[in-house]
Design a protein around this motif. Sequence first.
Motif, PDB file in Angstrom:
ATOM      1  N   GLY A  16       0.824  -1.178   0.054  1.00  0.00           N
ATOM      2  CA  GLY A  16       0.059  -0.017   0.052  1.00  0.00           C
ATOM      3  C   GLY A  16       0.859   1.227   0.040  1.00  0.00           C
ATOM      4  N   THR A  92      -3.161  -3.897   4.528  1.00  0.00           N
ATOM      5  CA  THR A  92      -4.006  -3.406   3.592  1.00  0.00           C
ATOM      6  C   THR A  92      -5.320  -4.366   3.580  1.00  0.00           C
ATOM      7  N   MET A 125      -5.861   1.917   4.146  1.00  0.00           N
ATOM      8  CA  MET A 125      -6.662   1.748   2.753  1.00  0.00           C
ATOM      9  C   MET A 125      -7.481   2.849   2.557  1.00  0.00           C
TER      10      MET A 125
END
Length: 404
Positions: A16, A92, A125
Motif C-alpha cells: 500500500g 491492507t 486503505m
Amino acid sequence: MGHLNNRRVLLAVCGGIAAYKSAELVRKLQDAGAEVRVIMTRGAQEFITPLTLQALSGHPVHHSLLDEEAERGMGHIELARWADLVVVAPATADCMARLAAGRADDLLTTVALATAAPMLLAPAMNQQMWKDSATQSNLATLTERGINIAGPDSGEQACGDIGPGRMLDPELIAEEAASLFESGVLAGQRVVITAGPTQEPLDPVRYISNHSSGKMGYALARAAIEAGAHVDLVSGPVALTAPDRVQLHRVTTAKEMLDACMNLVNDCDIFIGCAAVADYRPVTAAEQKIKKSEEEMSLQLVRNPDVLAQITNCSPKPFSVGFAAETEKLREHAIGKLERKNLDMIVANDVSDSSIGFNSENNAALLLWQNADGDGELNIEQCSKDVLASMVVAQISAIQQRKR
C-alpha cells in the motif's frame, strides 16, 4: 507503560502507499529498544525497496515462503518462533481478508498461522474500502481471534478522499506495540552479571576451582532480560547455554573476569557479582604437566584480585549486588561482606544444604540491603533459581525507587 527493550519485533509490510512509512516505523521500534526484522509482500516491494529496510533493520529482508538461506529452508517457521510480536503495517484490505480467511500461501500469512506471538495490525486503505461491510466483517473476525488493531487514522488520503483509513503514525504504532508487554522494572538499564566459577591453572591439565554451576547467575541474566535490561553476562567455564538476548563474555581466570568487568563497568547501571571467584591462584603455573614424583608436594598460592571490591570502588559506582555462599553464620557473614565491600545489597545462601547448594535447581536466600531509609531484610524460602532471580531483580528495582 509497556516496553520494547530486548523484544523481537517482526514487521510485515504490505503493498500500500503507506509502505513508505514502514522505514520510519523500523526506526521507532529500534529507538524503543526492539530488535526488528522485516517481511515484505510482493506488492510492498513495488512501493519501497527491500534494500532500504535491510539497511535500517540491519537484517536481510524476508519475502520467500521457502527461504533457501534459512536453516533447513523453513524460513517461515524460524521467523514465527523468533518473534515476540508480529506487526503488520500497513495492513491492507487484502491482507486483512487473507488473514481472516486463514490463508497460508505466502510468507506473511504462513508466519501469522505458525507464530504463537501476539499480532498487531495497522490498517491502511481507502476510506470506502475501510467502511465496506466485508472489511468490517474481517476486522471483527480478527479481533475475535485476539489480534490487536492500531488505527486507522482519519484524514486526507493519497487518492484525495477524506475519512478513516490512513495508517497510524509510526510513533503511535510503536507505542501500541509497547503497550502489549508489561512494563520492565529495569527497562533501559544496563546490567553486568558475573556467573559460574573461575579456574586457576596449576599446569596445562590441572586447575584450582570450585563447585559453582553458574545456574544462579544465568537465571539472573534471564530475569534481568525479562525486566527490560540490557545484559552483559561475564561467565566462567560452565556447561550452560547462554540465555537468549544476553551478551556473553566467556572468561576462565579471576584476572580475566576482572578485566572483562572493568571494560564494562563504565556503561553499567547495575552490577551483580554472582560468580564464585577463586580467592587464590598458584604463584606460577607450570608450562608442562607436573609429574607425580615425591610423596608430598607444596603449592604456593597468591591472593586473586577482588572483582566485587574493585567494582564498588569505581566512580561513579553502579548499584552493586554481591552473593555470599556460606556454610555457617549466614547472616553474620553476609552483613560483614555487605558493609566491607560497600554493597547496596547482598544475597546470602547456605551452600552446606545439598538441596539448595551448588549444582541444585533450587535455592533459598537471605537478602540484606542498606539505604538512607535504614537497612532491610527479606528471607526467601526454597524455590527454583529462576523464581529467586525474579525476586532479586524486583528487590533491586524497589531499592532503586526508594533511592530516587
